[in-house]
Structures are given as structure tokens and as C-alpha cells.
Design an enzyme around this catalytic site. Structure first.
Site, PDB file in Angstrom:
ATOM      1  N   ASP A  30       0.831  -1.339   0.173  1.00  0.00           N
ATOM      2  CA  ASP A  30      -0.003  -0.214  -0.113  1.00  0.00           C
ATOM      3  C   ASP A  30       0.796   1.267   0.052  1.00  0.00           C
ATOM      4  O   ASP A  30       2.176   1.191   0.803  1.00  0.00           O
ATOM      5  CB  ASP A  30      -0.969  -0.178   1.219  1.00  0.00           C
ATOM      6  CG  ASP A  30      -2.289   0.899   1.085  1.00  0.00           C
ATOM      7  OD1 ASP A  30      -3.125   0.422   1.028  1.00  0.00           O
ATOM      8  OD2 ASP A  30      -1.918   2.075   1.039  1.00  0.00           O
ATOM      9  N   THR A  85     -12.772   1.706  -5.098  1.00  0.00           N
ATOM     10  CA  THR A  85     -13.445   2.218  -6.202  1.00  0.00           C
ATOM     11  C   THR A  85     -14.570   3.263  -5.734  1.00  0.00           C
ATOM     12  O   THR A  85     -15.727   3.095  -5.726  1.00  0.00           O
ATOM     13  CB  THR A  85     -14.271   1.281  -6.979  1.00  0.00           C
ATOM     14  OG1 THR A  85     -14.915   0.445  -6.225  1.00  0.00           O
ATOM     15  CG2 THR A  85     -13.039   0.511  -7.751  1.00  0.00           C
ATOM     16  N   LEU A 150     -17.528  -9.727   1.220  1.00  0.00           N
ATOM     17  CA  LEU A 150     -17.258  -9.613   2.759  1.00  0.00           C
ATOM     18  C   LEU A 150     -18.077  -8.594   3.167  1.00  0.00           C
ATOM     19  O   LEU A 150     -18.074  -7.588   2.788  1.00  0.00           O
ATOM     20  CB  LEU A 150     -15.860  -9.738   3.084  1.00  0.00           C
ATOM     21  CG  LEU A 150     -15.016  -8.342   2.892  1.00  0.00           C
ATOM     22  CD1 LEU A 150     -15.111  -7.204   3.809  1.00  0.00           C
ATOM     23  CD2 LEU A 150     -13.413  -8.817   2.799  1.00  0.00           C
ATOM     24  N   ALA A 256     -36.323  -3.119   9.045  1.00  0.00           N
ATOM     25  CA  ALA A 256     -36.973  -1.536   8.475  1.00  0.00           C
ATOM     26  C   ALA A 256     -36.226  -0.468   9.460  1.00  0.00           C
ATOM     27  O   ALA A 256     -35.759  -0.956  10.747  1.00  0.00           O
ATOM     28  CB  ALA A 256     -38.292  -1.226   8.696  1.00  0.00           C
ATOM     29  N   GLY A 257     -35.739   0.559   9.113  1.00  0.00           N
ATOM     30  CA  GLY A 257     -35.119   1.505  10.076  1.00  0.00           C
ATOM     31  C   GLY A 257     -34.710   2.583   9.212  1.00  0.00           C
ATOM     32  O   GLY A 257     -35.300   3.176   8.144  1.00  0.00           O
ATOM     33  N   CYS A 264     -20.004   0.823   0.672  1.00  0.00           N
ATOM     34  CA  CYS A 264     -20.359  -0.299  -0.382  1.00  0.00           C
ATOM     35  C   CYS A 264     -21.894   0.096  -1.126  1.00  0.00           C
ATOM     36  O   CYS A 264     -21.769   0.511  -2.229  1.00  0.00           O
ATOM     37  CB  CYS A 264     -20.278  -1.608  -0.013  1.00  0.00           C
ATOM     38  SG  CYS A 264     -18.416  -2.183   0.115  1.00  0.00           S
ATOM     39  N   LYS A 327     -23.109   0.908  10.613  1.00  0.00           N
ATOM     40  CA  LYS A 327     -23.769  -0.347  11.286  1.00  0.00           C
ATOM     41  C   LYS A 327     -23.011  -0.880  12.607  1.00  0.00           C
ATOM     42  O   LYS A 327     -21.955  -0.460  12.618  1.00  0.00           O
ATOM     43  CB  LYS A 327     -23.943  -1.628  10.175  1.00  0.00           C
ATOM     44  CG  LYS A 327     -22.510  -2.093   9.977  1.00  0.00           C
ATOM     45  CD  LYS A 327     -22.602  -3.392   9.018  1.00  0.00           C
ATOM     46  CE  LYS A 327     -21.510  -4.344   8.808  1.00  0.00           C
ATOM     47  NZ  LYS A 327     -21.743  -5.303   7.921  1.00  0.00           N
TER      48      LYS A 327
HETATM   49  C1  UDX Z   1     -22.256  -5.116   2.099  1.00  0.00           C
HETATM   50  C2  UDX Z   1     -22.633  -6.369   1.464  1.00  0.00           C
HETATM   51  O1  UDX Z   1     -23.498  -6.890   2.598  1.00  0.00           O
HETATM   52  C3  UDX Z   1     -21.401  -6.965   1.178  1.00  0.00           C
HETATM   53  O2  UDX Z   1     -21.589  -8.442   0.527  1.00  0.00           O
HETATM   54  C4  UDX Z   1     -20.593  -6.234   0.410  1.00  0.00           C
HETATM   55  O3  UDX Z   1     -19.245  -7.143  -0.044  1.00  0.00           O
HETATM   56  C5  UDX Z   1     -20.178  -5.148   0.807  1.00  0.00           C
HETATM   57  O4  UDX Z   1     -21.515  -4.543   1.120  1.00  0.00           O
HETATM   58  P1  UDX Z   1     -21.548  -4.006   4.227  1.00  0.00           P
HETATM   59  O5  UDX Z   1     -21.277  -2.602   3.663  1.00  0.00           O
HETATM   60  O6  UDX Z   1     -20.563  -4.566   5.173  1.00  0.00           O
HETATM   61  O7  UDX Z   1     -21.652  -5.261   3.254  1.00  0.00           O
HETATM   62  O8  UDX Z   1     -22.629  -3.814   5.188  1.00  0.00           O
HETATM   63  P2  UDX Z   1     -24.351  -4.844   5.202  1.00  0.00           P
HETATM   64  O9  UDX Z   1     -24.205  -5.790   6.454  1.00  0.00           O
HETATM   65  O10 UDX Z   1     -24.867  -5.202   4.161  1.00  0.00           O
HETATM   66  O11 UDX Z   1     -25.208  -3.508   5.674  1.00  0.00           O
HETATM   67  C6  UDX Z   1     -25.305  -2.616   4.713  1.00  0.00           C
HETATM   68  C7  UDX Z   1     -26.346  -1.447   5.297  1.00  0.00           C
HETATM   69  O12 UDX Z   1     -27.376  -1.786   5.223  1.00  0.00           O
HETATM   70  C8  UDX Z   1     -26.170  -1.076   6.894  1.00  0.00           C
HETATM   71  O13 UDX Z   1     -26.067   0.503   7.028  1.00  0.00           O
HETATM   72  C9  UDX Z   1     -27.277  -1.657   7.476  1.00  0.00           C
HETATM   73  O14 UDX Z   1     -27.464  -0.906   8.795  1.00  0.00           O
HETATM   74  C10 UDX Z   1     -28.344  -1.520   6.493  1.00  0.00           C
HETATM   75  N1  UDX Z   1     -29.358  -2.718   6.766  1.00  0.00           N
HETATM   76  C11 UDX Z   1     -28.936  -4.025   6.675  1.00  0.00           C
HETATM   77  C12 UDX Z   1     -30.631  -2.340   7.063  1.00  0.00           C
HETATM   78  O15 UDX Z   1     -30.853  -1.119   7.220  1.00  0.00           O
HETATM   79  N2  UDX Z   1     -31.461  -3.504   7.137  1.00  0.00           N
HETATM   80  C13 UDX Z   1     -31.207  -4.853   7.058  1.00  0.00           C
HETATM   81  O16 UDX Z   1     -32.058  -5.354   7.202  1.00  0.00           O
HETATM   82  C14 UDX Z   1     -29.994  -5.016   6.881  1.00  0.00           C
END
Ligand code: UDX
Length: 439
Positions: A30, A85, A150, A256-257, A264, A327
Site C-alpha cells: 500500500d 473504487t 465480505l 426496517a429503520g 459499499c 452499522k
Molecule cells: C455490504 C454487503 O453485504 C457485502 O456483501 C458487500 O461485500 C459489501 O457491502 P457492508 O457494507 O459491510 O456489506 O454492510 P451490510 O451488512 O450489508 O449492511 C449495509 C447497510 O444496510 C448498513 O447500513 C445496515 O445498517 C443496513 N441494513 C442492513 C438495514 O438497514 N437493514 C437490514 O435489514 C440490513
């Protein structure tokens, strides 16, 4: 196998340590010197459960090292490209300069017979262009696209125990060579019978953006239902439980929320729309614009709800915001719905105290205008309203009786439908949540 991992951010650092855990001899590269120093001392530059232990364990074997010098990638059989990206400023499209830069730097050290493996999330069509570039500059070197799924908070588990492997391969004999190398890299994962999908480059690139679009759509679907529940007095949590029992729908990702944020989902659906536009297929993804809109509306609704419970005005009201990461089990505040709400409340005159078990330093760095305190109890001191915006375990498990003694007004807003409504209302709190009747 000798492996290099280019880019030691979230994806790359975890990937490098995980590859060493599988028994390979790995160098992570890196340009960010402090990050490389931290990683070399087994310090994680981000919060990720289990990662520091993995780092310490694999560094101790001598099979893992980190460097800022691209020359150290020379001689590896497989080079993983794991750079970011991000969304371009002022545009929906992805900023491809890091991927382009990584591959161009690799060309200087690459030899025939070696395999470059793209893991970054890229617009469909990127791999084909990069393969041409590699072929022109280093004949005999190959490219594969191997997206990564992931989740933050489960990064180690998801890397070492993925639910599927996706190989985007070149055609013909080159494809066989690339497949054999990838199978050797992932041998323990392949041998365990992990489902494997082999495809052309474009399909492999699209698998990632399609998966994230589906997840984002599922969240916005239930949040759209929450809007309707608010209009009708129905309960979105019960609704999600009931439809989730249908195997074809499933209960996961129907919480929901406040909606989705992070590094991502938001940028991936936007880059996907931008790419569809370039390909003349924008109509296919116009629904994602609505998915994005529903998601952003939840943040605005949360601020309105806070104003409502604060007797119609936020001016001078003390508001405790519990949770700022996008999260739980993460210190990532990129496009965090919680932080977005906290900032809006403050801009509208509330006196906001934010707290988060892991993201405090990141907030102080990126949002110096917000007051950050260490604990939920400090945030709640004489509060007119408490907002739970990231569903950390310690907030879900708060004792509403003891917590009630700290605040001025027992008003709680559950931004993630994560609290025990009955327990909070029994302790005398006014309970409000998105998509549910007042309790
Ligand atoms: C996500 C994808 O899950 C993963 O497969 C990809 O590689 C990268 O993007 P991540 O960004 O780590 O992963 O978080 P994720 O657990 O998917 O949650 C994304 C967002 O959705 C969070 O803000 C979470 O709070 C929200 N969420 C998730 C909801 O609002 N409701 C849900 O039921 C689930």
C-alpha cells in the site's frame, strides 16, 4: 504460493492476512506508510472483530509482511488487486484511478505465467480493458476477476468461509491456467465444497453489483412498507416477520429503520446506474434511483420524528444520539445514516451529544463540529430525547429503568427497530420508531 495483495484497506488487509492463514507466503502493498507500519505491528487501522488476532497470528509465522514498495510484489504467482473504487465527486460513477494505478504499477514487476486477480468492485467492462493492457505489456501474464462479498464486522469469517467463489476467467487454455491457480490459492475453501461459479469477466463483475443492488432493494422495499405502515398504523416489524417466513422472501435484510449506508451499497448502486447509462441500458436500473430515494427519505423522516417528540421544535433541545457507525461492530462512518441524522439535528438547532463504541475517533476527525462523548450515559445527561441510530449490542441491552433516571424527558426513538418496546414503555418511556405506532 507466493501472493501479493495490492491495496491494504479493508478488503486488502483482511485478504492478505487470510491468505497467509491459508498457508501462503504473502506481501501486502500500500502507498500509505502509516497504514503499512500499523499492519506490520499487528495493529488494525480499522475496527474489525477477530482481525487483530488473525494479523498477529499470521505475522508471527513469518508468512505475512507489508510494504510500500511495489518491487516487493515481484515474483508472486498471484497478485490480488484490492484497491478502492469510491464514488467520484459530484458524479454517480466510480472513481477508477486506484484500480488503473495499481494495475499500471504491477505491469512494472509482472512476468509471464503470473496471474493478476481483480477483487475490487468495478463497472462492468473494466476487466476486459485491463486484460488487453496486461496482454499488450506483459504477454503471457493473465487476468481473472474474483469479486469479494465480505461484510464489515464479519470480514475474517466471510473471507475464510465464503458462501461462494466467483471466478471471471479468460477464454480457452488461459482460462484453465487461471482457474488452476485460483483453485490452488483457495484450496481449503474449494475442497470443503464451497459453491463455485465460473464465468466470463463481465458476469463476474456484475455478480457483485447485482448482489449489492438486490440487498439495497430488499432494505428499501421494507422501508417503503414502513412508510405505508406509518400512514396506516400497521407495524412493519410484524409485517417483516410474517412475510419473512416465506422461504422465497426470507427474513434477512428486512430490518426496517434508517436504511443502508457504508462504503459499499450506496456507491455501488450509483456506479451501477452510471454504467448502465453509459451502456445505453439506463432504463433497466431506473428502479435503483427509487431505492436510493426511499433510503435517503428515512433519514429525513427520523429528523421529523425527533422534532415531533420534542414538541415541534428542535431549537435548544438536548438530543442524545447513540450510535454513529453505519452499522454495529464497525467504526466505519462512510455515508452513515446515523451520523447524517445527528448532523441534521445539530444544524436545525438541537444540542446533540453523539456516542459510539468504536467510531468516536473517526467522528472527531471527520465531523469536528459534532460533540462526541464516551458513553451512552454521558450522552443521555438531561436529554430531551434519546435516539438509538446504530443497533450496537450495548444499546439494545440498556436498562430502560436506570437509563430513565439520567434524562430530562423519557423519549426514545428507535432508529433501527432494535429495542424491546414493551420494556421501554413499561419503564415510562415514550417509544417511537420508523414504521411502527407510537408506544
Ligand atoms: C455490504 C454487503 O453485504 C457485502 O456483501 C458487500 O461485500 C459489501 O457491502 P457492508 O457494507 O459491510 O456489506 O454492510 P451490510 O451488512 O450489508 O449492511 C449495509 C447497510 O444496510 C448498513 O447500513 C445496515 O445498517 C443496513 N441494513 C442492513 C438495514 O438497514 N437493514 C437490514 O435489514 C440490513
Amino acid at each position: 504460493m507466493r501472493i501479493s495483495v495490492i491495496g491494504c484497506g479493508y478488503l486488502g488487509a483482511v485478504h492478505a492476512a487470510s491468505m497467509a492463514e491459508l498457508g501462503h507466503d504473502v506481501v501486502g502493498i500500500d502507498v500509505d506508510q502509516p497504514k503499512i507500519e500499523a499492519l506490520s505491528q499487528a495493529k488494525a487501522p480499522f475496527f474489525e472483530p477477530g482481525f487483530e488476532e488473525l494479523l498477529a497470528r499470521t505475522l508471527a509465522t513469518g508468512r505475512l509482511r507489508f510494504s510500500t514498495d511495489f518491487a516487493d510484489a515481484a515474483g508472486a504467482a498471484v497478485h490480488f488487486v484490492c484497491v478502492g473504487t469510491p464514488q467520484k465527486r459530484g458524479e454517480y460513477a466510480a472513481d477508477m484511478r486506484y484500480v488503473q494505478g495499481a494495475v499500471e504499477s504491477l505491469l512494472g514487476v509482472l512476468s509471464a505465467g503470473e496471474l493478476v486477480v481483480g477483487k475490487s468492485t468495478v463497472p462492468v467492462g473494466t476487466a476486459a480493458g485491463l486484460a488487453d493492457l496486461i496482454e499488450a505489456k506483459v504477454p503471457g501474464a493473465l487476468l481473472a476477476w474474483n469479486p469479494e462479498f465480505l461484510r464489515e464486522g464479519f470480514a475474517v469469517q466471510d473471507t475464510l468461509h465464503p458462501d461462494r467463489l466467483v471466478y471471471g476467467l479468460p477464454a480457452g487454455a488461459d482460462g484453465d491456467t487461471a482457474r488452476a491457480l485460483l483453485d490452488e490459492v483457495y484450496a481449503p475453501i474449494v475442497e470443503r465444497g464451497t459453491p463455485k461459479v465460473e464465468s466470463d469477466y463481465a458476469t463476474a463483475e456484475m455478480v457483485k453489483t447485482a448482489a449489492n443492488s438486490f440487498l439495497a432493494t430488499k432494505i428499501s422495499f421494507i422501508n417503503a412498507m414502513a412508510e405505508l405502515c406509518e400512514a396506516t398504523g400497521a407495524d412493519v416489524k410484524l409485517l417483516a416477520d410474517a412475510i419473512g417466513y416465506d422461504d422465497r422472501i426470507g427474513r434477512k435484510f428486512l430490518n426496517a429503520g434508517l436504511g443502508f449506508g457504508g462504503g459499499c451499497l450506496p456507491k455501488d448502486i450509483r456506479a451501477f446506474m452510471a454504467r448502465a447509462g453509459e451502456l445505453g441500458a439506463d432504463q433497466a436500473l431506473t428502479f435503483l434511483r427509487e431505492v436510493d430515494n426511499i433510503n435517503m427519505r428515512r433519514r429525513i423522516r427520523m429528523v421529523e420524528l425527533a422534532r415531533e417528540v420534542c414538541d415541534g421544535s428542535l431549537l435548544g433541545k438536548r438530543v442524545a444520539v447513540l450510535g454513529a457507525a453505519f452499522k454495529p461492530d464497525s467504526d466505519d462512518i462512510r455515508d452513515s445514516p446515523a451520523l447524517n441524522v445527528a448532523a441534521q439535528l445539530q444544524l436545525q438547532g438541537a444540542v446533540v451529544q453523539v456516542t459510539d463504541p468504536a467510531a468516536g475517533d473517526n467522528i472527531r476527525r471527520s465531523w469536528p463540529q459534532l460533540d462526541v462523548v464516551d458513553t451512552a450515559e454521558q450522552a443521555a445527561d438531561r436529554a430531551d430525547a434519546v435516539l438509538v441510530l446504530t443497533e450496537w449490542k450495548q444499546y439494545r441491552e440498556l436498562d430502560p429503568v436506570a437509563f430513565g433516571t439520567l434524562v430530562k424527558q423519557k423519549r426514545v426513538l428507535d432508529g433501527r427497530n432494535a429495542l424491546d418496546r414493551e420494556a421501554w414503555t413499561a419503564a415510562g418511556w415514550t417509544y417511537r420508531a420508523l414504521g411502527r405506532r407510537a408506544g
